[in-house]
Design a protein around this motif. Structure first.
Motif, PDB file in Angstrom:
ATOM      1  N   ALA A  27     -12.969   4.629  -1.617  1.00 38.37           N
ATOM      2  CA  ALA A  27     -12.451   4.502  -0.252  1.00 38.37           C
ATOM      3  C   ALA A  27     -11.192   5.344  -0.025  1.00 38.37           C
ATOM      4  O   ALA A  27     -10.924   5.753   1.110  1.00 38.37           O
ATOM      5  CB  ALA A  27     -12.160   3.039   0.066  1.00 38.37           C
ATOM      6  N   THR A  28     -10.429   5.614  -1.073  1.00 36.74           N
ATOM      7  CA  THR A  28      -9.190   6.385  -0.888  1.00 36.74           C
ATOM      8  C   THR A  28      -9.471   7.794  -0.377  1.00 36.74           C
ATOM      9  O   THR A  28      -8.686   8.339   0.395  1.00 36.74           O
ATOM     10  CB  THR A  28      -8.379   6.485  -2.196  1.00 36.74           C
ATOM     11  N   PHE A  29     -10.595   8.377  -0.789  1.00 36.36           N
ATOM     12  CA  PHE A  29     -10.903   9.740  -0.365  1.00 36.36           C
ATOM     13  C   PHE A  29     -11.355   9.810   1.091  1.00 36.36           C
ATOM     14  O   PHE A  29     -11.089  10.787   1.777  1.00 36.36           O
ATOM     15  CB  PHE A  29     -11.964  10.353  -1.282  1.00 36.36           C
ATOM     16  N   SER A  30     -12.019   8.768   1.568  1.00 36.08           N
ATOM     17  CA  SER A  30     -12.508   8.776   2.944  1.00 36.08           C
ATOM     18  C   SER A  30     -11.533   8.128   3.930  1.00 36.08           C
ATOM     19  O   SER A  30     -11.690   8.286   5.132  1.00 36.08           O
ATOM     20  CB  SER A  30     -13.855   8.071   3.024  1.00 36.08           C
ATOM     21  N   ALA A  31     -10.534   7.429   3.426  1.00 32.92           N
ATOM     22  CA  ALA A  31      -9.605   6.706   4.301  1.00 32.92           C
ATOM     23  C   ALA A  31      -8.261   7.411   4.452  1.00 32.92           C
ATOM     24  O   ALA A  31      -7.256   6.790   4.762  1.00 32.92           O
ATOM     25  CB  ALA A  31      -9.392   5.294   3.759  1.00 32.92           C
ATOM     26  N   ARG A  32      -8.239   8.694   4.270  1.00 30.45           N
ATOM     27  CA  ARG A  32      -6.986   9.457   4.352  1.00 30.45           C
ATOM     28  C   ARG A  32      -6.320   9.307   5.719  1.00 30.45           C
ATOM     29  O   ARG A  32      -5.113   9.123   5.813  1.00 30.45           O
ATOM     30  CB  ARG A  32      -7.260  10.917   4.036  1.00 30.45           C
ATOM     31  N   GLU A  33      -7.110   9.394   6.790  1.00 34.42           N
ATOM     32  CA  GLU A  33      -6.550   9.235   8.149  1.00 34.42           C
ATOM     33  C   GLU A  33      -5.974   7.838   8.345  1.00 34.42           C
ATOM     34  O   GLU A  33      -4.934   7.677   8.990  1.00 34.42           O
ATOM     35  CB  GLU A  33      -7.617   9.533   9.203  1.00 34.42           C
ATOM     36  N   GLN A  34      -6.647   6.837   7.824  1.00 42.60           N
ATOM     37  CA  GLN A  34      -6.167   5.457   7.923  1.00 42.60           C
ATOM     38  C   GLN A  34      -4.843   5.310   7.180  1.00 42.60           C
ATOM     39  O   GLN A  34      -3.902   4.693   7.679  1.00 42.60           O
ATOM     40  CB  GLN A  34      -7.202   4.491   7.342  1.00 42.60           C
ATOM     41  N   ILE A  35      -4.761   5.870   5.985  1.00 43.23           N
ATOM     42  CA  ILE A  35      -3.522   5.804   5.198  1.00 43.23           C
ATOM     43  C   ILE A  35      -2.395   6.503   5.951  1.00 43.23           C
ATOM     44  O   ILE A  35      -1.281   5.978   6.054  1.00 43.23           O
ATOM     45  CB  ILE A  35      -3.727   6.435   3.804  1.00 43.23           C
ATOM     46  N   ASN A  36      -2.685   7.671   6.530  1.00 43.40           N
ATOM     47  CA  ASN A  36      -1.670   8.409   7.288  1.00 43.40           C
ATOM     48  C   ASN A  36      -1.137   7.594   8.455  1.00 43.40           C
ATOM     49  O   ASN A  36       0.069   7.538   8.684  1.00 43.40           O
ATOM     50  CB  ASN A  36      -2.235   9.732   7.806  1.00 43.40           C
ATOM     51  N   SER A  37      -2.025   6.958   9.209  1.00 46.17           N
ATOM     52  CA  SER A  37      -1.582   6.212  10.389  1.00 46.17           C
ATOM     53  C   SER A  37      -0.798   4.956  10.009  1.00 46.17           C
ATOM     54  O   SER A  37       0.187   4.619  10.669  1.00 46.17           O
ATOM     55  CB  SER A  37      -2.767   5.859  11.290  1.00 46.17           C
ATOM     56  N   VAL A  38      -1.202   4.282   8.944  1.00 41.21           N
ATOM     57  CA  VAL A  38      -0.459   3.103   8.492  1.00 41.21           C
ATOM     58  C   VAL A  38       0.921   3.508   7.982  1.00 41.21           C
ATOM     59  O   VAL A  38       1.926   2.864   8.298  1.00 41.21           O
ATOM     60  CB  VAL A  38      -1.247   2.327   7.410  1.00 41.21           C
ATOM     61  N   LEU A  39       0.984   4.587   7.210  1.00 40.55           N
ATOM     62  CA  LEU A  39       2.273   5.074   6.718  1.00 40.55           C
ATOM     63  C   LEU A  39       3.185   5.458   7.879  1.00 40.55           C
ATOM     64  O   LEU A  39       4.373   5.130   7.875  1.00 40.55           O
ATOM     65  CB  LEU A  39       2.083   6.279   5.797  1.00 40.55           C
ATOM     66  N   LEU A  40       2.642   6.134   8.875  1.00 37.93           N
ATOM     67  CA  LEU A  40       3.447   6.546  10.023  1.00 37.93           C
ATOM     68  C   LEU A  40       4.006   5.347  10.772  1.00 37.93           C
ATOM     69  O   LEU A  40       5.198   5.308  11.086  1.00 37.93           O
ATOM     70  CB  LEU A  40       2.631   7.434  10.957  1.00 37.93           C
ATOM     71  N   SER A  41       3.168   4.356  11.058  1.00 42.21           N
ATOM     72  CA  SER A  41       3.663   3.192  11.804  1.00 42.21           C
ATOM     73  C   SER A  41       4.697   2.403  11.003  1.00 42.21           C
ATOM     74  O   SER A  41       5.698   1.953  11.557  1.00 42.21           O
ATOM     75  CB  SER A  41       2.502   2.294  12.235  1.00 42.21           C
ATOM     76  N   ASP A  42       4.482   2.268   9.684  1.00 42.71           N
ATOM     77  CA  ASP A  42       5.464   1.568   8.847  1.00 42.71           C
ATOM     78  C   ASP A  42       6.784   2.332   8.779  1.00 42.71           C
ATOM     79  O   ASP A  42       7.859   1.733   8.838  1.00 42.71           O
ATOM     80  CB  ASP A  42       4.924   1.358   7.436  1.00 42.71           C
ATOM     81  N   LEU A  43       6.700   3.647   8.654  1.00 46.70           N
ATOM     82  CA  LEU A  43       7.925   4.448   8.592  1.00 46.70           C
ATOM     83  C   LEU A  43       8.675   4.460   9.914  1.00 46.70           C
ATOM     84  O   LEU A  43       9.903   4.443   9.929  1.00 46.70           O
ATOM     85  CB  LEU A  43       7.602   5.881   8.171  1.00 46.70           C
TER      86      LEU A  43
END
Length: 116
Positions: free
Chosen positions: A77-93
């Motif tokens: 899932a880490t390879f296909s969820a890159r956009e999800q990880i980016n958006s979660v990181l952005l909102s948390d930051l």
């Protein structure tokens, strides 16, 4: 009271390269991930007085959030969820850096490399 700030703080967008970080996925697979953060100072007074080392603070936030988000996913899932990880990181930051007078404009996970 008058205080002179002995440093120059730019309000232009800056790029901060996050070094590769060892992470463990939900299925206990080790991997290394790195990212790039785009940010800018909105309020120089807060940026100077709210945190001692702004770049180190941003780096530590990204590293801990990146490990946390990857730990929630399986290796596949880490390879296909890159956009999800980016958006979660952005909102948390955005939430974490706003009190420091910083606006995080973009976060991009660059490489996700499984460890042998």
């Amino acid at each position: 009271i008058v205080d002179n700030i002995p440093t120059t703080i730019t309000r232009r967008e800056q790029v901060f390269d996050i070094p590769p970080q060892k992470c463990i996925t939900q299925d206990n697979a080790p991997l290394a991930a790195d990212a790039v953060v785009y940010w800018k100072v909105i309020d120089p007074q807060k940026a100077y007085y709210s945190v001692v080392d702004l770049e180190l603070a941003i780096q530590n936030l990204v590293l801990t959030q990146l490990r946390s988000e990857i730990g929630k996913l399986t290796l596949d899932a880490t390879f296909s969820a890159r956009e999800q990880i980016n958006s979660v990181l952005l909102s948390d930051l955005e939430l974490s850096t706003a009190p420091w007078g910083v606006q995080t404009t973009r976060v991009e996970v660059r490489d996700i490399v499984p460890n042998p």
